[in-house]
Write a protein that holds these residues in place. Structure first.
Motif, PDB file in Angstrom:
ATOM      1  N   SER A 164      34.043  73.819  18.241  1.00 40.39           N
ATOM      2  CA  SER A 164      35.534  74.439  17.263  1.00 40.39           C
ATOM      3  C   SER A 164      35.082  75.852  16.707  1.00 40.39           C
ATOM      4  N   LEU A 174      35.234  75.804   6.745  1.00 42.54           N
ATOM      5  CA  LEU A 174      36.367  75.078   8.191  1.00 42.54           C
ATOM      6  C   LEU A 174      35.911  73.411   8.724  1.00 42.54           C
ATOM      7  N   ALA A 175      34.520  72.851   8.332  1.00 41.67           N
ATOM      8  CA  ALA A 175      34.049  72.447   8.879  1.00 41.67           C
ATOM      9  C   ALA A 175      34.601  72.429  10.063  1.00 41.67           C
ATOM     10  N   ALA A 176      33.653  73.577  10.940  1.00 44.11           N
ATOM     11  CA  ALA A 176      33.661  73.969  11.875  1.00 44.11           C
ATOM     12  C   ALA A 176      32.364  73.110  12.462  1.00 44.11           C
ATOM     13  N   ALA A 199      45.761  80.937   7.751  1.00 45.05           N
ATOM     14  CA  ALA A 199      44.807  79.717   7.950  1.00 45.05           C
ATOM     15  C   ALA A 199      44.255  79.254   7.470  1.00 45.05           C
ATOM     16  N   ALA A 200      44.834  77.179   7.640  1.00 46.78           N
ATOM     17  CA  ALA A 200      44.085  77.124   6.454  1.00 46.78           C
ATOM     18  C   ALA A 200      42.634  75.698   7.051  1.00 46.78           C
ATOM     19  N   GLY A 201      43.270  75.900   8.918  1.00 52.21           N
ATOM     20  CA  GLY A 201      41.808  75.088   9.252  1.00 52.21           C
ATOM     21  C   GLY A 201      42.083  75.853  10.887  1.00 52.21           C
ATOM     22  N   THR A 202      40.500  75.028  11.270  1.00 46.20           N
ATOM     23  CA  THR A 202      40.374  75.655  12.961  1.00 46.20           C
ATOM     24  C   THR A 202      41.735  75.940  13.618  1.00 46.20           C
ATOM     25  N   SER A 203      42.866  74.890  13.598  1.00 43.47           N
ATOM     26  CA  SER A 203      43.453  74.449  14.977  1.00 43.47           C
ATOM     27  C   SER A 203      44.167  75.967  14.313  1.00 43.47           C
TER      28      SER A 203
END
Length: 507
Positions: A32, A26-28, A81-85
């Motif tokens: 994050s 997720l490129a966190a 979930a598709a992203g960190t948010s």
């Protein structure tokens, strides 16, 4: 009740093994990742007190069952979930469900068990809470061997539904004999104070301590704490009476539990990344590497009631915190080539310290309040754990992140901007970039990997020594702790069974 408790606690630790995958997939960033872990914990910390009071009023089993359904639905959504948010958002909703579940576990046990079995029940509860951390890591480690991090949430959803069914079929309904008015102002203050503090710790490291939003969060946390005391002293039926903290046993137990969980979950946040990224273990092997903690914690927690009767509560709490601090400090001395055995040498004294402080701290809290107040006692025990865990993760993540970035080698500045940013974001991202650089350049990639690992160890060393110092300093606070914990029956206000300062805190 133990199954429901393990579900909540395991969900606090399960994602720690998935942090490297989340950082890459997720490129966190480290910030994050901290929010993904702490979003759940902060929400649980902020809502566990009002949810405990709600359970005392309408029925502890009813609130627990609704909480498991909320938890299960949110976990299933988090798996998609598709992203960190959105992942952080669903972790927050899971925290709402967990806050509904957790207070009913201990309060149901203390309200239902006969007096002669209650201390053993509390010890079993504390042991399950401690071992639940390891169970969560073992389960997630096994899942990550064959599936992605999303499988952790799917499994959590299934276990939550099983816990709901077990509670409906097996758990009796209990509630407070004389329900009190719900303290909305107190609930708001106890939710805002830890949330604002954790936000300031995480974002202060990432954005800078002089930023207006960070300063505002610190001010909000302080004002919420002051408001809690002022409003609680004026309210006829406060959510958590500030006067309770005059009780030496209650105060010592709350502080001990909070500091213990601050240290433990802060350690897991960096320790599991150490065995995966530096030692090169797989997720499953990483989880197994921490099993010795459970092998020490569980028997130690079972022996603690006997130790407390023989040596005194204050001696046991003090010894436990010193052992925990020694284990953390030993961990700060590790380096990239240390290997597993020195790491194991840090786990064993820390595990013994956790076993001693967890059971006796819980007994000190529950024994300071009457039987009708066991819902509040359970909620206080829970909220101190969650606040401690949330602050520990935030503090450890902040100190670790800043020292990791400042210790990175000069070779990072020669990388393309996107690759350099990935290295600065997280150690997992740094090693991922190093692998790709090694494929193309060879020696340059090896230099980068070595530099990332050294930077990781620098951050880990500073973070562990900081928390070890906090734990050691806390021992000074326990000088005023009583030597003997009371039972709920002794706290009913009969005769001379209470100390003078306790008389004003119960009723």
């Amino acid at each position: 009740m133990s199954l429901a408790l393990i579900l909540v606690v395991a969900s606090m630790s399960a994602l720690n093994l998935a942090l490297p995958d989340l950082a890459v997939g997720l490129a966190a960033s480290t910030t994050s990742l901290t929010w993904i872990v702490d979003g759940y914990t902060v929400t649980l910390a902020g809502l566990v007190l009002p949810m405990g009071a709600l359970g005392d009023r309408v029925g502890r089993r009813a609130v627990l069952v609704v909480g498991t359904v909320v938890f299960a639905a949110a976990a299933l959504a988090a798996a998609d979930a598709a992203g960190t948010s959105p992942l952080v958002a669903w972790r927050v909703v899971m925290g709402v469900g967990a806050a509904m579940i957790m207070p009913g576990t201990l309060s149901t046990m203390t309200a239902v068990l006969p007096a002669g079995q209650r201390s053993r029940g509390v010890a079993i509860w504390a042991g399950c809470g401690a071992s639940g951390v390891i169970i969560g890591m073992l389960a997630s480690g096994a899942l990550l061997e064959w599936f992605s991090w999303r499988s952790i949430f799917v499994t959590s959803s299934v276990v939550a539904l099983a816990a709901a069914l077990a509670a409906v079929l097996l758990a009796p309904e209990t509630r407070e004999a004389c329900p009190r008015r719900f303290d909305a102002a107190g609930a708001a203050c106890t939710a805002l104070a830890p949330g604002a503090l954790v936000y300031a710790l995480i974002e202060g490291n990432d954005r800078g301590w002089g930023r207006p939003q960070v300063i505002g969060a610190l001010v909000a946390a302080a004002l919420a704490g002051v408001a809690y005391v002022v409003l609680g002293l004026r309210a006829a039926q406060p959510l958590l009476d500030p006067r309770l903290f005059r009780n030496r046993g209650f105060r010592a137990g709350a502080v001990t539990i909070a500091v213990q969980f601050m240290a433990v979950f802060g350690f897991y946040f960096v320790g599991l990344q150490y065995v995966q990224l530096v030692l090169g273990y797989t997720p499953w092997k990483s989880a197994v590497a921490l099993v010795p903690i459970a092998l020490v914690v569980v028997p130690t927690s079972q022996l603690t009631p006997r130790l407390a009767r023989t040596l005194g509560m204050r001696t046991v709490m003090t010894t436990g915190l010193l052992l925990l601090s020694a284990g953390l400090f030993a961990g700060s001395l590790l380096h990239a080539d240390s290997g597993y055995l020195p790491f194991l040498g840090c786990l064993l004294p820390a595990g013994a310290g956790v076993g001693m402080t967890g059971a006796v701290g819980t007994a000190a809290i529950t024994g300071s309040l009457t039987r009708d107040q066991q819902g509040v006692a359970s909620a206080v025990n829970d909220v101190t754990r969650e606040v401690g865990a949330a602050v520990g993760i935030a503090l450890m993540g902040s100190v670790f992140g800043s020292h990791y970035r400042s210790s990175l080698p000069d070779v990072v500045s020669r990388l393309p901007e996107a690759a350099a940013e990935a290295v600065r974001h997280s150690p997992a991202g740094g090693l991922y970039v190093a692998d790709h650089v090694a494929d193309r350049v060879g020696a340059e990639g090896a230099t980068l990997a070595s530099g990332v690992k050294d930077a990781f160890m620098s951050g880990m060393s500073t973070a562990l020594s900081t928390v070890a110092a906090v734990v050691a300093v806390t021992v000074c606070f326990l000088v005023s702790a009583p030597t003997k914990a009371k039972s709920p029956e002794e706290s009913q206000g009969l005769g001379s069974s209470r100390e003078p300062d306790e008389a004003a805190t119960t009723g």
